[in-house]
Motif scaffolding. Structure first.
Motif, PDB file in Angstrom:
ATOM      1  N   LYS A 323       0.852  -1.295   0.073  1.00 42.02           N
ATOM      2  CA  LYS A 323       0.140   0.197  -0.003  1.00 42.02           C
ATOM      3  C   LYS A 323       0.865   1.480   0.158  1.00 42.02           C
ATOM      4  N   LEU A 324       1.547   1.486   0.994  1.00 39.09           N
ATOM      5  CA  LEU A 324       2.172   2.540   1.268  1.00 39.09           C
ATOM      6  C   LEU A 324       3.379   2.952   0.253  1.00 39.09           C
ATOM      7  N   VAL A 325       4.220   1.968   0.013  1.00 34.24           N
ATOM      8  CA  VAL A 325       5.117   2.043  -1.207  1.00 34.24           C
ATOM      9  C   VAL A 325       4.803   2.567  -2.791  1.00 34.24           C
ATOM     10  N   TRP A 364       4.509   8.271   6.035  1.00 38.11           N
ATOM     11  CA  TRP A 364       4.882   7.146   4.919  1.00 38.11           C
ATOM     12  C   TRP A 364       4.831   7.793   3.504  1.00 38.11           C
ATOM     13  N   VAL A 365       3.812   8.767   3.280  1.00 36.31           N
ATOM     14  CA  VAL A 365       3.644   9.206   1.956  1.00 36.31           C
ATOM     15  C   VAL A 365       4.215  10.944   2.034  1.00 36.31           C
ATOM     16  N   CYS A 582      11.717  -2.625  -2.606  1.00 35.56           N
ATOM     17  CA  CYS A 582      10.551  -2.030  -2.634  1.00 35.56           C
ATOM     18  C   CYS A 582      10.322  -0.554  -2.717  1.00 35.56           C
ATOM     19  N   GLY A 583      11.598   0.284  -2.487  1.00 35.52           N
ATOM     20  CA  GLY A 583      11.697   1.519  -2.713  1.00 35.52           C
ATOM     21  C   GLY A 583      11.228   2.446  -1.549  1.00 35.52           C
ATOM     22  N   ASN A 587      11.748   6.771  -1.063  1.00 32.50           N
ATOM     23  CA  ASN A 587      10.712   7.569  -1.057  1.00 32.50           C
ATOM     24  C   ASN A 587      10.540   8.510   0.207  1.00 32.50           C
ATOM     25  N   THR A 588      11.252   7.898   1.275  1.00 34.24           N
ATOM     26  CA  THR A 588      11.245   8.655   2.815  1.00 34.24           C
ATOM     27  C   THR A 588      12.602   9.610   2.820  1.00 34.24           C
TER      28      THR A 588
END
Length: 638
Positions: A323-325, A364-365, A582-583, A587-588
């Motif tokens: 979901k988050l990734v 997380w996003v 997963c990346g 992203n963060t």
């Protein structure tokens, strides 16, 4: 549904006694009267019972009392029936008729069927009808767990089968308890003050409920529209509706269309969505002529399963990876300068969400601000609004699902899994084979799969009771630590000399020093000694030496710092061993210091050692923490 603590809020829903309908506000639009209390448990996130629900409840009543007539007397035609989720060992609802809870319809995982347990009002009606199983005693009251000899029953109808429920009436004919047959006795399992029936011979329909709440529905729509416009103006970023295919996101979408006009919707396909949901999302986008932004996890769940094992309610690696990734990656690509995401989130869904503000940032996003225009709505608000708007909801609701999401989510109950198996046997068969194979590799019995114990690391009390009933002994720590693909074979702490503290440990696996060296700069200066097959990490907390054979040694000037550095080293090792690319780290990372090329690599010049990538990484967050848990059991404190 299972709560981890008590609810402190309860929805202010009412019931019109004249029109026999639920009310979202005190006053009924049909008769003008003020409604009374709905007798149900908090948080009272009630919803209408649909035809499939009604059929299931009637069947459970008929099977419990061996009488189809009482099923239709308790759940009559042309009456609004509400369902209110409650805590049980599996899926369960309070069944509300005429504004009163008449009983609990719950799934029994041992008997593999739905059952109906009458409560005070339901027992009063059973006694009033003289149908089903009931017993009138000679006394005015009974005590909890009292065993009433069947020979002492004044009159009534007693079940022949042990375990079936029986309504108990006192000598005046009032409902005072419910009991179960136990040999030659009726064992009392719940007591209350004497109660007579509050049954009403007033017919009602969902259309009546909509018309009786029309002014309140209009008011709450106006408030939500004003909220959306105000947040949009204040945030000043591109706006998108997060659309899951569920009822709450549909209500949010309709409100947003009223407030802002045409707007993109974003759907995240976790790879384990119900096929009906994927099709429904596309149908909604087509029907309203909306741009559909799709994030996708692809087959990430199935690949990650090989590393992490089954997800659990307290081990939800799937949410980050599936979901988050993909959401963070997609939103960053679509809206590099950030966005406002309108989300169908409600405070009555869970205790955690009851504490959430209406506007928030998701760590997380990055760059995304979330806002919910329906935060104060109950499920009843949502359903009456959708019906008022004549909107088509996801068809899964009408075939028995209460919630829409991943079909193998550990938050689901066994009853929901049975429904998945019924309509998509091939999907469930694939998952069951995976679970069984994994359980066998860990030495878990088949009951671990059959009764859904895989849904927890730390098995909760009600599930432990279930395990005891089926003769299964569960060691909580063993079940938790068995999830980790790596174990600590040995760990010890000691003081080699004054002013220093050392912790040494050995893992049951070899370590790739090259991979560790690529990630380790996030916690300190790194020096790889390839000739000795080890890497040395120096930080403010001390020095860590990681050997390719799995040996770890940490030295610091005090015990707490040594333990903290040892924990960080375990998480770095977990990332090196179990990275699935997963990346989440990319992203963060606020400085763009991480790259992924078969392995994650940290740019020393850019890294500010904020630790955000470590926190975001599923391998660090879940496998790393499991290893830290092993340290605690071994007598250390990290």
């Amino acid at each position: 549904m299972r709560k981890t603590s008590k609810w402190t809020i309860k929805a202010d829903l009412k019931w019109c006694r004249n029109c026999n309908i639920p009310l979202l506000s005190p006053k009924c639009d049909l008769c003008g009267d003020v409604g009374g209390k709905i007798h149900a448990s908090p948080p009272l996130d009630a919803r209408p019972a649909f035809e499939r629900d009604i059929q299931r409840i009637r069947k459970s009543i008929a099977e419990e009392f061996d009488d189809w007539k009482i099923a239709f007397m308790l759940i009559p035609k042309r009456k609004v029936v509400l369902l209110n989720k409650i805590t049980y060992v599996d899926q369960a609802d309070e069944v509300i008729v005429d504004g009163w809870t008449i009983g609990h319809c719950y799934y029994d995982p041992i008997k593999s069927r739905w059952r109906f347990k009458p409560v005070a009002e339901g027992c009063a009606r059973i006694i009033e009808f003289n149908r089903g199983y009931w017993a009138q005693i000679k006394n005015s009251k009974v005590n909890l767990w009292e065993k009433i000899p069947i020979s002492d029953i004044k009159r009534g109808e007693i079940p022949q089968e042990d375990g079936k429920f029986t309504a108990i009436a006192n000598r005046a004919g009032s409902s005072i308890a419910v009991a179960v047959r136990e040999g030659d006795y009726l064992k009392v399992i719940k007591v209350w003050r004497p109660q007579k029936s509050h049954r009403k011979d007033i017919k009602s329909t969902i259309d009546d409920a909509i018309n009786g709440n029309r002014s309140q529905i209009t008011r709450m729509e106006k408030r939500a529209i004003a909220f959306i416009r105000e947040v949009k103006e204040r945030i000043g970023k591109p706006t998108v509706v997060s659309f899951s295919g569920g009822k709450d996101s549909l209500a949010t979408l309709l409100l947003t269309l009223e407030a802002l006009g045409s707007i993109p919707i974003m759907f995240n396909d976790t790879g384990i969505e119900m096929p009906e949901t994927v099709n429904y999302v596309k149908q909604v986008a087509d029907e309203y002529e909306l741009k559909l932004i799709e994030a996708s996890a692809g087959d990430a769940f199935w690949k990650s399963f090989e590393v992490y094992g089954p997800p659990a309610r307290d081990y939800r690696w799937c949410c980050k990876i599936c979901k988050l990734v993909p959401i963070a990656t997609t939103m960053k690509k679509q809206f590099p300068n950030g966005s406002l995401n309108l989300v169908g989130q409600r405070r009555y869904e869970s205790i955690a969400r009851s504490r959430s503000p209406s506007v928030w940032k998701n760590k997380w996003v990055p760059g995304v601000i979330g806002a919910s225009p329906i935060m104060d709505w109950t499920a009843l608000h949502v359903w009456l609004y959708l019906m008022w708007k004549k909107a088509k909801a996801n068809p899964l609701y009408h075939i028995g699902f209460d919630r829409i999401g991943c079909w193998l989510c550990p938050s689901c109950e066994i009853a929901e899994f049975k429904l998945v198996e019924e309509i998509h046997p091939s999907l469930w068969s694939k998952w069951e084979r995976k679970l069984s194979s994994w359980a066998k590799s860990k030495g878990f019995p088949e009951e671990w799969v059959k009764y859904g114990f895989w849904r927890w690391q730390k098995i909760p009390g009600d599930q432990l009771k279930l395990a005891n009933k089926i003769g299964l002994q569960i060691s909580i720590n063993e079940y938790k630590l068995q999830r980790a693909p790596t174990k600590i074979l040995k760990v010890k702490g000691f003081e080699p000399c004054a002013g220093s503290y050392t912790i040494e440990g050995i893992l049951d696996t070899n370590i790739d020093i090259k991979k560790v060296s690529a990630i380790a700069p996030i916690i300190g200066e790194v020096k790889a000694q390839t000739n000795l097959a080890l890497v040395v990490i120096k930080s403010e907390k001390g020095e860590a030496i990681i050997n390719s054979t799995g040996r770890i040694s940490v030295t610091s000037n005090n015990e707490n710092s040594a333990e903290s550095l040892f924990s960080e080293a375990l998480k770095i090792i977990s990332r090196s061993l179990y990275c699935t690319l997963c990346g989440s780290c990319i992203n963060t990372c606020p400085t763009g210091a991480i790259s992924l090329n078969k392995i994650p690599k940290v740019n020393i010049k850019k890294c500010i050692r904020c630790g955000k990538c470590q926190e975001a990484c599923p391998a660090s967050s879940y496998i790393g923490k499991l290893l830290v848990s092993q340290l605690k059991l071994a007598g250390s404190k990290p």
